[in-house]
Design a protein around this motif. Structure first.
Motif, mmCIF file in Angstrom:
data_model
loop_
_atom_site.group_PDB
_atom_site.id
_atom_site.type_symbol
_atom_site.label_atom_id
_atom_site.label_comp_id
_atom_site.label_asym_id
_atom_site.label_seq_id
_atom_site.Cartn_x
_atom_site.Cartn_y
_atom_site.Cartn_z
ATOM 1 N N ASP A 190 -6.557 -0.168 0.133
ATOM 2 C CA ASP A 190 -5.194 -0.629 0.389
ATOM 3 C C ASP A 190 -4.747 -1.593 -0.698
ATOM 4 O OD1 ASP A 190 -3.086 -0.794 2.780
ATOM 5 O OD2 ASP A 190 -3.285 -2.802 1.919
ATOM 6 N N LEU A 191 -3.588 -1.304 -1.293
ATOM 7 C CA LEU A 191 -2.960 -2.199 -2.266
ATOM 8 C C LEU A 191 -1.714 -2.792 -1.630
ATOM 9 C CD1 LEU A 191 -2.657 -3.393 -5.147
ATOM 10 C CD2 LEU A 191 -1.311 -1.337 -5.721
ATOM 11 N N THR A 192 -1.692 -4.105 -1.530
ATOM 12 C CA THR A 192 -0.583 -4.811 -0.883
ATOM 13 C C THR A 192 -0.137 -5.950 -1.788
ATOM 14 O OG1 THR A 192 -1.428 -4.312 1.320
ATOM 15 C CG2 THR A 192 0.124 -6.126 1.144
ATOM 16 N N GLY A 193 1.160 -6.221 -1.805
ATOM 17 C CA GLY A 193 1.634 -7.337 -2.610
ATOM 18 C C GLY A 193 3.104 -7.593 -2.393
ATOM 19 N N ALA A 194 3.639 -8.509 -3.192
ATOM 20 C CA ALA A 194 5.051 -8.876 -3.059
ATOM 21 C C ALA A 194 5.586 -9.371 -4.390
ATOM 22 C CB ALA A 194 5.234 -9.954 -1.999
ATOM 23 N N ILE A 195 6.869 -9.111 -4.578
ATOM 24 C CA ILE A 195 7.622 -9.671 -5.698
ATOM 25 C C ILE A 195 8.668 -10.605 -5.093
ATOM 26 C CG2 ILE A 195 9.112 -9.151 -7.672
ATOM 27 C CD1 ILE A 195 7.836 -6.339 -7.674
ATOM 28 N N GLN A 202 12.732 -11.137 -1.206
ATOM 29 C CA GLN A 202 11.330 -10.749 -1.340
ATOM 30 C C GLN A 202 11.240 -9.231 -1.271
ATOM 31 O OE1 GLN A 202 9.004 -12.590 1.749
ATOM 32 N NE2 GLN A 202 9.954 -14.585 1.467
ATOM 33 N N LEU A 203 10.351 -8.657 -2.044
ATOM 34 C CA LEU A 203 10.094 -7.219 -1.979
ATOM 35 C C LEU A 203 8.593 -7.007 -1.791
ATOM 36 C CD1 LEU A 203 11.134 -4.328 -2.131
ATOM 37 C CD2 LEU A 203 10.738 -4.396 -4.604
ATOM 38 N N TRP A 204 8.217 -6.618 -0.583
ATOM 39 C CA TRP A 204 6.819 -6.341 -0.255
ATOM 40 C C TRP A 204 6.530 -4.857 -0.501
ATOM 41 C CZ3 TRP A 204 3.352 -10.059 1.584
ATOM 42 C CH2 TRP A 204 3.915 -11.314 1.835
ATOM 43 N N TYR A 205 5.307 -4.582 -0.906
ATOM 44 C CA TYR A 205 4.941 -3.193 -1.172
ATOM 45 C C TYR A 205 3.525 -2.928 -0.671
ATOM 46 C CZ TYR A 205 2.461 -5.258 -5.159
ATOM 47 O OH TYR A 205 1.640 -6.029 -5.935
ATOM 48 N N GLN A 206 3.254 -1.662 -0.360
ATOM 49 C CA GLN A 206 1.928 -1.258 0.109
ATOM 50 C C GLN A 206 1.674 0.194 -0.277
ATOM 51 O OE1 GLN A 206 1.334 -1.299 4.360
ATOM 52 N NE2 GLN A 206 -0.850 -0.880 4.226
ATOM 53 N N ALA A 207 0.456 0.471 -0.718
ATOM 54 C CA ALA A 207 -0.008 1.837 -0.953
ATOM 55 C C ALA A 207 -1.408 1.941 -0.366
ATOM 56 C CB ALA A 207 -0.021 2.170 -2.437
ATOM 57 N N ASN A 208 -1.654 3.008 0.381
ATOM 58 C CA ASN A 208 -2.929 3.132 1.096
ATOM 59 C C ASN A 208 -3.430 4.566 1.008
ATOM 60 O OD1 ASN A 208 -4.526 3.873 3.678
ATOM 61 N ND2 ASN A 208 -4.592 1.635 3.687
ATOM 62 N N ILE A 209 -4.745 4.701 0.834
ATOM 63 C CA ILE A 209 -5.379 6.008 0.902
ATOM 64 C C ILE A 209 -6.672 5.866 1.701
ATOM 65 C CG2 ILE A 209 -6.539 5.694 -1.330
ATOM 66 C CD1 ILE A 209 -6.340 8.761 -1.665
ATOM 67 N N GLY A 210 -6.908 6.811 2.582
ATOM 68 C CA GLY A 210 -8.118 6.795 3.391
ATOM 69 C C GLY A 210 -8.728 8.177 3.469
ATOM 70 N N MET A 211 -10.004 8.219 3.770
ATOM 71 C CA MET A 211 -10.706 9.491 3.904
ATOM 72 C C MET A 211 -11.903 9.314 4.828
ATOM 73 S SD MET A 211 -12.310 9.550 0.054
ATOM 74 C CE MET A 211 -10.725 9.072 -0.622
ATOM 75 N N GLU A 212 -12.294 10.391 5.470
ATOM 76 C CA GLU A 212 -13.429 10.329 6.383
ATOM 77 C C GLU A 212 -14.137 11.679 6.421
ATOM 78 O OE1 GLU A 212 -14.560 8.737 10.886
ATOM 79 O OE2 GLU A 212 -12.486 8.734 10.170
ATOM 80 N N LYS A 213 -15.447 11.609 6.480
ATOM 81 C CA LYS A 213 -16.274 12.808 6.500
ATOM 82 C C LYS A 213 -16.595 13.205 7.934
ATOM 83 C CE LYS A 213 -20.247 14.625 3.906
ATOM 84 N NZ LYS A 213 -21.363 14.265 2.988
ATOM 85 N N TYR A 226 -2.814 9.408 3.365
ATOM 86 C CA TYR A 226 -2.300 8.446 2.393
ATOM 87 C C TYR A 226 -0.850 8.095 2.730
ATOM 88 C CZ TYR A 226 -0.300 12.734 0.430
ATOM 89 O OH TYR A 226 0.364 13.922 0.271
ATOM 90 N N GLY A 227 -0.379 6.995 2.147
ATOM 91 C CA GLY A 227 0.989 6.587 2.380
ATOM 92 C C GLY A 227 1.380 5.415 1.503
ATOM 93 N N PHE A 228 2.676 5.130 1.463
ATOM 94 C CA PHE A 228 3.180 3.989 0.690
ATOM 95 C C PHE A 228 4.489 3.522 1.317
ATOM 96 C CE2 PHE A 228 4.431 7.964 -1.327
ATOM 97 C CZ PHE A 228 5.812 7.851 -1.390
ATOM 98 N N GLY A 229 4.840 2.276 1.042
ATOM 99 C CA GLY A 229 6.057 1.733 1.626
ATOM 100 C C GLY A 229 6.565 0.517 0.893
#
Length: 295
Positions: A190-195, A202-213, A226-229
């Motif tokens: 997960d990548l999360t942050g703000a400008i 404020q501009l918050w952002y998030q990008a996430n990727i997950g996987m499972e076997k 996966y997703g982003f916002g």
């Protein structure tokens, strides 16, 4: 109940979402403890008890609940903080306490791409105001008692710009999450942050990727989601405007039970502060899905 909405009950009804009580005690400069309790309809969802709320019965989905959201002790010294107990995840923008979010409802990533809480231990190091890093060993996603013999590892590293206008945090977890199976790993990054160029924007952002076997029948391959916002927040005096634009994809349907699921939501939440401790919000939200799940 509304499809994919973890905290939203069925419509045409008043709802007590949550009564929240937080107690913190500092025993010395180094030792402290915190307990946070949630009561109300949202307490069912905090620990994933309503895994798929649109499939739950109306009676169950709207009942009153009780949840110990967090209960942990801290030992701090030399920039290090050792935490033991139950605590919220490193991942994501939004938090469990609804009034602290810029919108009323939660996004898809909050409910489906990341955990809510962990139970275990973590060690965090704060290097001044510019950098911090943490690692931990926990039972898994939203578990007080583990359901297998493996452990989940969590980590976070955050960097802050010298001028406080930007920060980014990379966090994640890896470990077995399936009951009775300690080999199949779930990985989440997960990548999360703000400008924050000013206090008014404020501009918050998030990008996430997950996987499972081990989730695909007849296959040992990893299933991936996966997703982003983006979440902008505008403040002017007593007025505020929160927003969210978000996309989440679950190609194999392992998180949402909807095969080849693609989900988009657009949210606008204006707010007004009537007094220093009293603020009201209203929200417009439009959800679009690749399948007809919003019946």
């Amino acid at each position: 109940p509304i499809a994919l909405r973890i905290y939203d009950p069925a419509g045409n009804s008043f709802a007590l979402h949550a009564a929240h009580l937080a107690v913190t005690q500092r025993f010395s400069d180094a030792i402290s403890a915190t307990v946070e309790i949630d009561m109300g309809r949202d307490a069912f969802a905090n620990g994933g008890q309503i895994a798929y709320p649109w499939g739950a019965t109306t009676q169950f989905a709207n009942q009153f609940g009780f949840d110990v959201q967090e209960a942990y002790a801290n030992y701090t010294g030399g920039g290090f903080t050792l935490t033991a107990g139950k605590f919220v995840t490193y991942q994501g923008i939004e938090v469990i306490e609804g009034p602290l979010n810029p919108t009323i409802s939660r996004g898809f990533l909050f409910g489906w791409a990341e955990p809510f809480t962990h139970t275990g231990v973590k060690l965090h190091y704060q290097a001044g105001d510019a950098f911090n890093i943490g690692v931990g060993v926990v039972n898994g996603w939203d578990l007080i008692a583990d359901t297998n013999q493996g452990k989940t590892f969590i980590a976070r590293a955050a960097v802050f710009a010298p001028t406080d206008v930007f920060f980014a945090a990379l966090s994640g977890s890896v470990g077995p999450e399936q009951a009775g199976n300690s080999k199949n790993q779930r990985i989440s990054i997960d990548l999360t942050g703000a400008i924050t160029p000013s206090g008014a924007f404020q501009l918050w952002y998030q990008a996430n990727i997950g996987m499972e076997k081990g989730l695909l029948e007849g296959s040992t391959d990893y299933a991936t989601w996966y997703g982003f916002g983006l979440q902008p927040v505008i403040t002017s005096g007593d007025f505020s405007l929160g927003g969210r634009v978000e996309y989440f994809a679950d190609p194999k349907g392992v998180r949402t039970l909807i095969p080849d699921g693609k989900f988009f939501n657009f949210t606008i939440t204006p707010g007004y502060k009537l007094a220093s401790v009293f603020k009201v919000h209203a929200e417009f939200r439009a959800d679009v899905a690749s399948d007809k799940i919003f019946g």
